[in-house]
Design a protein around this motif. Structure first.
Motif, mmCIF file in Angstrom:
data_model
loop_
_atom_site.group_PDB
_atom_site.id
_atom_site.type_symbol
_atom_site.label_atom_id
_atom_site.label_comp_id
_atom_site.label_asym_id
_atom_site.label_seq_id
_atom_site.Cartn_x
_atom_site.Cartn_y
_atom_site.Cartn_z
ATOM 1 N N PRO A 1 0.840 -1.204 0.000
ATOM 2 C CA PRO A 1 0.000 0.000 0.000
ATOM 3 C C PRO A 1 0.873 1.250 0.000
ATOM 4 O O PRO A 1 1.924 1.282 0.639
ATOM 5 C CB PRO A 1 -0.808 -0.119 1.298
ATOM 6 N N VAL A 2 0.453 2.249 -0.753
ATOM 7 C CA VAL A 2 1.243 3.477 -0.851
ATOM 8 C C VAL A 2 0.670 4.596 0.010
ATOM 9 O O VAL A 2 1.354 5.573 0.288
ATOM 10 C CB VAL A 2 1.368 3.960 -2.318
ATOM 11 N N ASN A 3 -0.573 4.465 0.440
ATOM 12 C CA ASN A 3 -1.218 5.492 1.248
ATOM 13 C C ASN A 3 -0.948 5.189 2.720
ATOM 14 O O ASN A 3 -1.719 4.488 3.369
ATOM 15 C CB ASN A 3 -2.723 5.525 0.947
ATOM 16 N N THR A 4 0.183 5.684 3.237
ATOM 17 C CA THR A 4 0.563 5.430 4.626
ATOM 18 C C THR A 4 0.733 6.757 5.363
ATOM 19 O O THR A 4 1.095 7.781 4.759
ATOM 20 C CB THR A 4 1.872 4.621 4.727
ATOM 21 N N HIS A 5 0.455 6.717 6.669
ATOM 22 C CA HIS A 5 0.530 7.922 7.487
ATOM 23 C C HIS A 5 1.128 7.580 8.846
ATOM 24 O O HIS A 5 0.625 6.705 9.544
ATOM 25 C CB HIS A 5 -0.871 8.518 7.704
ATOM 26 N N LEU A 6 2.165 8.300 9.227
ATOM 27 C CA LEU A 6 2.736 8.194 10.559
ATOM 28 C C LEU A 6 2.021 9.231 11.416
ATOM 29 O O LEU A 6 2.057 10.422 11.121
ATOM 30 C CB LEU A 6 4.242 8.460 10.530
ATOM 31 N N VAL A 7 1.338 8.770 12.460
ATOM 32 C CA VAL A 7 0.554 9.656 13.318
ATOM 33 C C VAL A 7 1.339 9.921 14.600
ATOM 34 O O VAL A 7 1.753 9.000 15.281
ATOM 35 C CB VAL A 7 -0.822 9.039 13.643
ATOM 36 N N PHE B 1 -0.376 4.136 9.958
ATOM 37 C CA PHE B 1 -1.628 3.707 9.345
ATOM 38 C C PHE B 1 -1.357 3.368 7.884
ATOM 39 O O PHE B 1 -0.844 4.209 7.146
ATOM 40 C CB PHE B 1 -2.676 4.822 9.405
ATOM 41 N N PHE B 2 -1.717 2.155 7.477
ATOM 42 C CA PHE B 2 -1.644 1.736 6.081
ATOM 43 C C PHE B 2 -3.077 1.686 5.567
ATOM 44 O O PHE B 2 -3.833 0.780 5.919
ATOM 45 C CB PHE B 2 -1.005 0.348 5.950
ATOM 46 N N GLU B 3 -3.453 2.666 4.769
ATOM 47 C CA GLU B 3 -4.812 2.712 4.233
ATOM 48 C C GLU B 3 -4.878 1.767 3.038
ATOM 49 O O GLU B 3 -4.260 2.017 2.004
ATOM 50 C CB GLU B 3 -5.180 4.138 3.834
ATOM 51 N N ALA C 1 -4.516 15.286 22.846
ATOM 52 C CA ALA C 1 -5.221 14.108 22.342
ATOM 53 C C ALA C 1 -6.164 14.501 21.203
ATOM 54 O O ALA C 1 -6.223 13.829 20.171
ATOM 55 C CB ALA C 1 -5.987 13.419 23.464
ATOM 56 N N ALA C 2 -6.899 15.600 21.389
ATOM 57 C CA ALA C 2 -7.800 16.075 20.330
ATOM 58 C C ALA C 2 -7.011 16.380 19.069
ATOM 59 O O ALA C 2 -7.463 16.095 17.951
ATOM 60 C CB ALA C 2 -8.573 17.300 20.796
ATOM 61 N N GLU C 3 -5.805 16.936 19.218
ATOM 62 C CA GLU C 3 -4.958 17.241 18.066
ATOM 63 C C GLU C 3 -4.543 15.963 17.338
ATOM 64 O O GLU C 3 -4.481 15.934 16.108
ATOM 65 C CB GLU C 3 -3.730 18.045 18.489
ATOM 66 N N LYS C 4 -4.261 14.899 18.076
ATOM 67 C CA LYS C 4 -3.914 13.610 17.449
ATOM 68 C C LYS C 4 -5.065 13.146 16.562
ATOM 69 O O LYS C 4 -4.852 12.708 15.431
ATOM 70 C CB LYS C 4 -3.611 12.533 18.492
ATOM 71 N N PHE C 5 -6.301 13.241 17.072
ATOM 72 C CA PHE C 5 -7.443 12.804 16.278
ATOM 73 C C PHE C 5 -7.732 13.776 15.138
ATOM 74 O O PHE C 5 -8.184 13.358 14.070
ATOM 75 C CB PHE C 5 -8.668 12.577 17.168
ATOM 76 N N ARG C 6 -7.435 15.054 15.313
ATOM 77 C CA ARG C 6 -7.567 16.013 14.211
ATOM 78 C C ARG C 6 -6.638 15.605 13.082
ATOM 79 O O ARG C 6 -7.001 15.653 11.908
ATOM 80 C CB ARG C 6 -7.250 17.434 14.675
ATOM 81 N N SER C 7 -5.420 15.149 13.428
ATOM 82 C CA SER C 7 -4.464 14.732 12.399
ATOM 83 C C SER C 7 -4.925 13.463 11.686
ATOM 84 O O SER C 7 -4.429 13.148 10.617
ATOM 85 C CB SER C 7 -3.068 14.537 13.000
ATOM 86 N N MET C 8 -5.882 12.742 12.300
ATOM 87 C CA MET C 8 -6.460 11.545 11.676
ATOM 88 C C MET C 8 -7.779 11.866 10.988
ATOM 89 O O MET C 8 -8.508 10.968 10.583
ATOM 90 C CB MET C 8 -6.684 10.450 12.730
ATOM 91 N N GLY C 9 -8.117 13.150 10.887
ATOM 92 C CA GLY C 9 -9.308 13.548 10.165
ATOM 93 C C GLY C 9 -10.599 13.449 10.951
ATOM 94 O O GLY C 9 -11.681 13.520 10.371
#
Length: 192
Positions: free
Chosen positions: A29-35, A43-45, A99-107
């Protein structure tokens, strides 16, 4: 600390012009995100759908999304793999705002239910039914009341509950998640 596990292949099938089944894509998978930066979850979408029932096209095509989005699309599904590194103090000591910022970064900032006295700073809830499968390692699932450690081969059916994941093992944990859009019924007394 153990290094992250190797990548995996995402194999997508479809049909050729004669209607014969064929492989459309066979690659990591190419759609990956380090949170959360270094030491955070990766996250490997893998794939998502935008409707149920899913429309089956001869040549499936991914719907474009910008960035990481925690829940599936409305009326859709999502499959992702997450590598959870061992949890450190940088996670355990998060403030509500962080914590809210972490979830903001996850959309999905609204998923955060972090509050003073919560069992874990990354407590969150989504209006989804999730199937979580531990592929490698182990992780602790924390709920409002109680927790349990799940290991490779175990499957969690997460039914819209407030929860967090805590890797206390000292080794990487890899989980696959299938998220299905849902809707809470009127008889829920949901408190964060």
């Amino acid at each position: 600390m153990e290094t992250p596990t190797k990548t995996f292949r995402r194999i997508v099938t479809g049909h050729d012009p004669e209607g014969k089944a064929t492989i459309i894509c066979d690659a990591p998978p190419v759609n990956t995100h380090l949170v959360g930066g270094k030491g955070g979850a990766t996250f490997f979408e893998v794939w998502h759908t935008v409707e149920t029932p899913v429309l089956i096209h001869p040549q499936p095509d991914e719907t474009d999304e910008n960035g990481l989005i925690l829940p599936p699309p409305k009326n859709g599904t999502r499959i992702r793999v997450i590598d959870f590194p061992p949890e450190g103090d940088e996670i355990r000591n998060l403030t509500e705002k962080e914590a809210a910022e972490k979830f903001r970064s996850m959309g999905d900032e609204n998923a955060s239910t972090s509050s003073q006295g919560a069992p874990h700073p990354l407590m969150h809830r989504t209006e989804t039914l999730d199937y979580g499968i531990v592929l490698e390692g182990e992780i602790t699932m924390i709920l409002d009341k109680g927790e349990t450690t799940i290991k490779a081969g175990d499957i969690v059916i997460q039914v819209g509950t407030n929860h967090a994941w805590s890797n206390r093992s000292g080794k990487n944990c890899r989980m696959a998640f299938v998220l299905i859009d849902g809707q809470f019924t009127n008889n829920f007394n949901l408190k964060n």
